[in-house]
Write an enzyme that holds these catalytic residues in place. Structure first.
Site, PDB file in Angstrom:
ATOM      1  N   GLY A 197     -41.877 -25.750  13.436  1.00 53.22           N
ATOM      2  CA  GLY A 197     -41.170 -25.087  14.526  1.00 53.22           C
ATOM      3  C   GLY A 197     -40.882 -23.648  14.206  1.00 53.22           C
ATOM      4  O   GLY A 197     -40.970 -23.211  13.050  1.00 53.22           O
ATOM      5  N   PRO A 199     -38.785 -20.135  13.534  1.00 49.33           N
ATOM      6  CA  PRO A 199     -37.570 -19.905  12.748  1.00 49.33           C
ATOM      7  C   PRO A 199     -36.319 -20.057  13.605  1.00 49.33           C
ATOM      8  O   PRO A 199     -36.276 -19.596  14.745  1.00 49.33           O
ATOM      9  CB  PRO A 199     -37.729 -18.461  12.247  1.00 49.33           C
ATOM     10  CG  PRO A 199     -39.191 -18.179  12.345  1.00 49.33           C
ATOM     11  CD  PRO A 199     -39.705 -18.978  13.491  1.00 49.33           C
ATOM     12  N   THR A 204     -34.085 -27.292   8.970  1.00 49.64           N
ATOM     13  CA  THR A 204     -33.299 -27.641   7.786  1.00 49.64           C
ATOM     14  C   THR A 204     -32.085 -28.471   8.165  1.00 49.64           C
ATOM     15  O   THR A 204     -31.751 -29.453   7.493  1.00 49.64           O
ATOM     16  CB  THR A 204     -32.859 -26.358   7.060  1.00 49.64           C
ATOM     17  OG1 THR A 204     -34.006 -25.574   6.738  1.00 49.64           O
ATOM     18  CG2 THR A 204     -32.100 -26.695   5.790  1.00 49.64           C
ATOM     19  N   HIS A 420     -36.903   6.317  35.078  1.00 49.63           N
ATOM     20  CA  HIS A 420     -37.747   5.354  34.363  1.00 49.63           C
ATOM     21  C   HIS A 420     -37.202   3.929  34.530  1.00 49.63           C
ATOM     22  O   HIS A 420     -37.944   3.000  34.890  1.00 49.63           O
ATOM     23  CB  HIS A 420     -37.805   5.738  32.871  1.00 49.63           C
ATOM     24  CG  HIS A 420     -38.673   4.851  32.041  1.00 49.63           C
ATOM     25  ND1 HIS A 420     -39.910   5.222  31.586  1.00 49.63           N
ATOM     26  CD2 HIS A 420     -38.487   3.578  31.571  1.00 49.63           C
ATOM     27  CE1 HIS A 420     -40.446   4.241  30.886  1.00 49.63           C
ATOM     28  NE2 HIS A 420     -39.585   3.237  30.852  1.00 49.63           N
ATOM     29  N   GLU A 421     -35.920   3.742  34.256  1.00 53.40           N
ATOM     30  CA  GLU A 421     -35.335   2.397  34.338  1.00 53.40           C
ATOM     31  C   GLU A 421     -35.309   1.892  35.780  1.00 53.40           C
ATOM     32  O   GLU A 421     -35.565   0.707  36.029  1.00 53.40           O
ATOM     33  CB  GLU A 421     -33.924   2.404  33.744  1.00 53.40           C
ATOM     34  CG  GLU A 421     -33.865   2.772  32.263  1.00 53.40           C
ATOM     35  CD  GLU A 421     -34.726   1.867  31.410  1.00 53.40           C
ATOM     36  OE1 GLU A 421     -34.935   0.693  31.776  1.00 53.40           O
ATOM     37  OE2 GLU A 421     -35.226   2.344  30.363  1.00 53.40           O
ATOM     38  N   HIS A 424     -38.659   0.397  36.781  1.00 44.98           N
ATOM     39  CA  HIS A 424     -38.812  -1.023  36.405  1.00 44.98           C
ATOM     40  C   HIS A 424     -38.108  -1.923  37.424  1.00 44.98           C
ATOM     41  O   HIS A 424     -38.667  -2.934  37.881  1.00 44.98           O
ATOM     42  CB  HIS A 424     -38.204  -1.260  35.013  1.00 44.98           C
ATOM     43  CG  HIS A 424     -38.995  -0.672  33.883  1.00 44.98           C
ATOM     44  ND1 HIS A 424     -40.325  -0.936  33.687  1.00 44.98           N
ATOM     45  CD2 HIS A 424     -38.624   0.156  32.876  1.00 44.98           C
ATOM     46  CE1 HIS A 424     -40.746  -0.289  32.610  1.00 44.98           C
ATOM     47  NE2 HIS A 424     -39.729   0.383  32.101  1.00 44.98           N
TER      48      HIS A 424
END
Length: 623
Positions: A197, A199, A204, A420-421, A424
């Site tokens: 799997g 990390p 563990t 720019h932002e 998006h």
């Protein structure tokens, strides 16, 4: 029997003879009378001395006639001029030799002890670096930490979000608790169970839970603990580990990070054929073949790189079973959050299901860190309990990094970052099926991010079509397209976006076979890491130069198409882009409520976008 008695009598006689010899020496020593030097000179003048033995500081001798008490004498020498002067004045005098025994002894002993102490100190430091807890002589001993059930204190109730893996391992617990009942039909327990799997998914913790449930000794060791600078140490530790486990059977041996010692032999062509890691791996293979599965020893191992393991480890009879411990889904994340939320104080009305929905792709370790970050955020603002806003702050801290309000941008840079932002955000709002935008900010975060746009998936996704991948590329290209539409130039702020877009485009062409002109062929055939980035830089290319040119053309065409699509959408919504950018410059951060009001004015993007630039494959047809 008679011979033994004879030997005992001989030893007794030798002991008695030794006692008499020591007694005679002692009596002879006591019979020597110490004399003053002046008395010795008087006896010498009277010619009563028979013979003498002279040493550097002492005179020993025998008298002609026995004095009352002793015939032998000894005296300490005195310098002749001083003796004559003392005798002239009638002074009785004698000499005394200072004992230099202890001084001489210390002059030899102290340097030896000092040297020995320095040697012991250096050996302890060397053995400490090598992991030898008891010095150099124990370097071949296993360094496994042994836990009993009371030390483990972990059960399956403490592990959430991996129900399938827990179900697989419950069979192991049942076998360890009652091997006779479990094997009554002739079944045997797998010799080895490999937990695979990413990390942080709890491999563990899951292994310790198995030991806690089974109530058996738990030997925990890392794969790197076997490999040392001395040849043969790793193999010796493997032997010692299995020997300890046999003595305490039934028991569980857990090897974490198995890939540190189990890497495929011959995978490193420059390391030679007799590498220490290979000897350690060979010994592990021998031990796994040698122990009886009915003895109650179960070998658990964990790795996040199963593709590099030696095939001999994974064959039947060794690691028979592989258990995938994957990133949790939404229900799994909710279960994990509920486990960690028991340790903190939550405000009333906090819905952990909303938090689980905000964290797709988070592992168990990420969620534990999120709860801790939320608790810290609530503490910093002086609250008595953790609110949903604290979880949102924790998600932003983990995903985007720490806010850096002290990084001051000049007005021109702030304006570019704002457009720019918002580029998006508007692309995500205009393209149907895109993940909704949760927050937009121009406050710098992390190392290089001058602003950020956070999208939150509405559901977990496991498959994506080419159209959905192209939508994601267009959203990522929205920032660069906004700079082009508004300012007419490009900046370095889109470097990370371009890297991600190019990776998606290359995956479409090379891995997924979605480029029609190239056919349904996967050109990238190397086995990447199952759970993260990887790949061999020395892997030979399996296609021709002409095909490589077509691949490059297809990737470039896909990237250019996403850019033209983003420019087209933002050109249609330029007024909204300008207005929302001014609002972002004023408020610095826009949340969901602000964005919903902005997105109402956004014109949706057409579903059938056709690029103006002809595809590269048509410009340069394949010969």
């Amino acid at each position: 029997m008679q011979r033994s008695t004879t030997f005992n009598l001989i030893y007794a006689m030798l002991a008695i003879a030794g006692i008499f010899l020591l007694q005679d020496l002692w009596v002879r020593y006591q019979a020597v009378e110490p004399l003053a030097y002046s008395e010795f000179q008087r006896l010498l003048r009277e010619k009563k001395v028979k013979e003498v033995v002279i040493t550097a500081g002492e005179i020993r001798g025998e008298l002609k006639e026995e004095k009352p008490g002793a015939r032998y004498f000894r005296t300490t020498r005195v310098d002749a001029p001083l003796a004559e002067e003392l005798e002239k004045h009638g002074v009785k005098f004698s000499g005394q030799v200072e004992s230099r025994f202890f001084a001489t002894l210390l002059s030899w002993v102290i340097p030896v002890l000092l040297f020995f102490g320095i040697w012991v100190l250096l050996m302890r430091r060397v053995s400490g670096r090598l992991g030898g807890g008891a010095g150099m002589m124990s370097i071949g001993k296993s360094k496994a930490k042994v836990y009993v059930e009371t030390d483990t204190k972990v059960s399956f109730a403490d592990v959430a979000g991996v129900e399938e893996a827990k179900g697989e391992l419950r069979e192991t617990v049942a076998f360890l608790k009652d091997p006779e009942e479990y094997g009554r039909l002739g079944a045997r327990m797998p010799k080895g169970i490999l937990l695979v799997g990413p990390p942080g998914t709890g491999k563990t913790l899951l292994a310790r839970a198995v030991a806690g449930e089974a109530e058996v000794p738990f030997f925990s060791i890392s794969g790197s603990d076997f490999v040392e600078m001395f040849v043969g140490v790793g193999a010796a530790r493997v032997r010692d580990l299995f020997e300890q486990a046999r003595q305490k059977a039934p028991a569980i041996i857990f090897i974490d990070e198995l890939d540190a010692m189990g890497r495929a032999r011959g995978s490193s062509p420059f390391a030679g054929g007799h590498d220490e890691k290979e000897q350690t791996l060979n010994q592990l293979l021998v031990e796994m073949d040698g122990f009886d599965p009915t003895s109650g020893i179960v070998l658990l191992a964990a790795t996040n790189r199963p593709e590099v393991l030696d095939p001999a480890l994974l064959r039947a009879g060794r690691f028979d079973r592989q258990v995938l411990v994957d990133r949790p889904d939404r229900r799994g994340r909710l279960a994990i959050l509920e486990v960690h939320a028991k340790k903190v104080t939550l405000a009333e009305g906090v819905d952990l299901e909303q938090v689980a929905a905000l964290t797709p792709g988070f592992t168990g370790a990420d969620l534990a860190n999120l709860v801790n970050e939320a608790a810290l955020a609530a503490t910093r603002r002086g609250a008595k309990a953790i609110a949903l806003a604290d979880f949102n702050a924790g998600v932003e801290r983990i995903v985007a990094g720490l806010e850096r309000k002290n990084r001051l941008l000049n007005p021109r840079e702030r304006e570019i970052v704002a457009h720019h932002e918002m580029g998006h955000a508007l692309l995500a709002a205009a393209i149907a099926g895109s993940d909704p935008v949760h927050k937009v900010s121009i406050i710098p975060r992390g190392i290089g991010a001058l602003g950020y746009t956070i999208q939150r998936p509405t559901e977990d996704r496991y498959l994506m079509t080419r159209g959905e991948l192209e939508n994601r590329m267009a959203v990522l290209m929205g920032g660069r397209a906004a700079e082009h539409v508004v300012f007419g130039h490009l900046s370095t702020g889109a470097a990370d976006d371009l890297a991600r877009i190019t990776d998606i485009a290359r995956s479409i062409v090379l891995r997924y076979g979605m480029e029609g002109a190239l056919g349904h062929v996967a050109f990238e055939t190397e086995q990447r890491s199952l759970l993260g980035p990887g790949g061999d830089s020395l892997r030979p290319r399996t296609y021709s130069e002409s095909t490589a040119r077509e691949i490059d053309c297809a990737v470039r065409s896909a990237v250019m198409t996403s850019f033209e699509r983003a420019v087209s959408v933002l050109t249609e919504n330029r007024a909204v882009l300008e207005e929302s950018s001014r609002l972002l410059l004023e408020k610095e951060t826009l949340d969901t409520a602000d964005l919903e009001a902005i997105f109402k004015a956004v014109r949706p993007a057409p579903a059938d976008f056709r690029p103006a630039t002809p595809p590269c494959l048509e410009e340069h047809p394949h010969n």
